[in-house]
Design a protein around this motif. Structure first.
Motif, PDB file in Angstrom:
ATOM      1  N   GLY A   1       0.802  -1.222   0.000  1.00 53.58           N
ATOM      2  CA  GLY A   1       0.000   0.000   0.000  1.00 53.58           C
ATOM      3  C   GLY A   1       0.833   1.269   0.000  1.00 53.58           C
ATOM      4  O   GLY A   1       0.295   2.360  -0.162  1.00 53.58           O
ATOM      5  N   ILE A   2       2.140   1.145   0.169  1.00 59.06           N
ATOM      6  CA  ILE A   2       3.002   2.335   0.114  1.00 59.06           C
ATOM      7  C   ILE A   2       3.869   2.249  -1.138  1.00 59.06           C
ATOM      8  O   ILE A   2       4.868   1.537  -1.183  1.00 59.06           O
ATOM      9  N   SER A   3       3.419   2.964  -2.142  1.00 52.63           N
ATOM     10  CA  SER A   3       4.125   3.003  -3.421  1.00 52.63           C
ATOM     11  C   SER A   3       5.276   4.007  -3.336  1.00 52.63           C
ATOM     12  O   SER A   3       5.370   4.792  -2.386  1.00 52.63           O
ATOM     13  N   ASP A   4       6.136   3.982  -4.336  1.00 50.25           N
ATOM     14  CA  ASP A   4       7.214   4.978  -4.407  1.00 50.25           C
ATOM     15  C   ASP A   4       6.629   6.385  -4.391  1.00 50.25           C
ATOM     16  O   ASP A   4       7.150   7.278  -3.729  1.00 50.25           O
ATOM     17  N   ASP A   5       5.520   6.562  -5.119  1.00 54.42           N
ATOM     18  CA  ASP A   5       4.882   7.872  -5.213  1.00 54.42           C
ATOM     19  C   ASP A   5       4.368   8.347  -3.850  1.00 54.42           C
ATOM     20  O   ASP A   5       4.595   9.488  -3.450  1.00 54.42           O
ATOM     21  N   LYS A   6       3.703   7.449  -3.136  1.00 52.57           N
ATOM     22  CA  LYS A   6       3.180   7.812  -1.812  1.00 52.57           C
ATOM     23  C   LYS A   6       4.334   8.132  -0.863  1.00 52.57           C
ATOM     24  O   LYS A   6       4.280   9.089  -0.094  1.00 52.57           O
ATOM     25  N   TYR A   7       5.384   7.308  -0.923  1.00 51.05           N
ATOM     26  CA  TYR A   7       6.550   7.540  -0.069  1.00 51.05           C
ATOM     27  C   TYR A   7       7.159   8.918  -0.345  1.00 51.05           C
ATOM     28  O   TYR A   7       7.495   9.648   0.583  1.00 51.05           O
ATOM     29  N   GLU A   8       7.291   9.277  -1.615  1.00 53.16           N
ATOM     30  CA  GLU A   8       7.872  10.583  -1.981  1.00 53.16           C
ATOM     31  C   GLU A   8       7.063  11.733  -1.387  1.00 53.16           C
ATOM     32  O   GLU A   8       7.616  12.758  -1.020  1.00 53.16           O
ATOM     33  N   LYS A   9       5.746  11.565  -1.271  1.00 53.40           N
ATOM     34  CA  LYS A   9       4.880  12.625  -0.741  1.00 53.40           C
ATOM     35  C   LYS A   9       4.995  12.791   0.767  1.00 53.40           C
ATOM     36  O   LYS A   9       4.706  13.864   1.292  1.00 53.40           O
ATOM     37  N   ILE A  10       5.412  11.721   1.481  1.00 58.49           N
ATOM     38  CA  ILE A  10       5.432  11.806   2.945  1.00 58.49           C
ATOM     39  C   ILE A  10       6.831  11.769   3.556  1.00 58.49           C
ATOM     40  O   ILE A  10       6.989  12.057   4.733  1.00 58.49           O
ATOM     41  N   LYS A  11       7.850  11.447   2.764  1.00 53.39           N
ATOM     42  CA  LYS A  11       9.177  11.213   3.323  1.00 53.39           C
ATOM     43  C   LYS A  11       9.751  12.413   4.081  1.00 53.39           C
ATOM     44  O   LYS A  11      10.460  12.231   5.064  1.00 53.39           O
ATOM     45  N   ASP A  12       9.431  13.622   3.648  1.00 55.26           N
ATOM     46  CA  ASP A  12       9.979  14.816   4.305  1.00 55.26           C
ATOM     47  C   ASP A  12       9.367  15.059   5.693  1.00 55.26           C
ATOM     48  O   ASP A  12       9.856  15.911   6.423  1.00 55.26           O
ATOM     49  N   PHE A  13       8.327  14.324   6.020  1.00 59.56           N
ATOM     50  CA  PHE A  13       7.660  14.484   7.311  1.00 59.56           C
ATOM     51  C   PHE A  13       8.040  13.366   8.290  1.00 59.56           C
ATOM     52  O   PHE A  13       7.480  13.269   9.376  1.00 59.56           O
ATOM     53  N   LEU A  14       8.992  12.522   7.880  1.00 56.66           N
ATOM     54  CA  LEU A  14       9.361  11.340   8.657  1.00 56.66           C
ATOM     55  C   LEU A  14      10.791  11.393   9.159  1.00 56.66           C
ATOM     56  O   LEU A  14      11.643  12.012   8.538  1.00 56.66           O
ATOM     57  N   VAL A  15      10.997  10.713  10.250  1.00 54.36           N
ATOM     58  CA  VAL A  15      12.348  10.552  10.807  1.00 54.36           C
ATOM     59  C   VAL A  15      12.409   9.176  11.466  1.00 54.36           C
ATOM     60  O   VAL A  15      11.377   8.632  11.856  1.00 54.36           O
ATOM     61  N   VAL A  16      13.625   8.632  11.526  1.00 59.65           N
ATOM     62  CA  VAL A  16      13.834   7.368  12.230  1.00 59.65           C
ATOM     63  C   VAL A  16      14.892   7.603  13.296  1.00 59.65           C
ATOM     64  O   VAL A  16      15.968   8.104  13.010  1.00 59.65           O
ATOM     65  N   LYS A  17      14.528   7.318  14.538  1.00 61.99           N
ATOM     66  CA  LYS A  17      15.483   7.486  15.660  1.00 61.99           C
ATOM     67  C   LYS A  17      15.474   6.254  16.506  1.00 61.99           C
ATOM     68  O   LYS A  17      14.507   5.544  16.571  1.00 61.99           O
TER      69      LYS A  17
END
Length: 79
Positions: free
Chosen positions: A63-79
């Motif tokens: 359900g998470i396509s490359d396109d969807k990921y590109e739209k949300i990646k700037d709002f994510l972080v991994v710590k």
């Protein structure tokens, strides 16, 4: 060694971002295109892999396509 300034800059850049390793379902659902089922899949995947190492691991989830990921990646972080 991280300088104090670098630590502050990194913390500022991550301000307001959603940490994939600690976010609850409601936080995940605040992201563009992430509904209840997809948020649960993210949580299930996180438990299975014992935490995200990189944000792009989201693309391993149905359900998470490359396109969807590109739209949300700037709002994510991994710590």
């Amino acid at each position: 060694i991280n300088s104090p300034l670098k630590v502050i800059v990194n913390a500022y850049q991550d301000l307001g971002k959603i940490n994939l390793n600690t976010a609850d379902k409601e936080q995940l659902m605040s992201l563009f295109g992430i509904g209840e089922k997809l948020a649960q899949r993210i949580i299930d995947y996180r438990a299975k892999v014992e935490g995200f190492k990189e944000t792009d691991e989201l693309k391993n989830i149905k359900g998470i396509s490359d396109d969807k990921y590109e739209k949300i990646k700037d709002f994510l972080v991994v710590k």
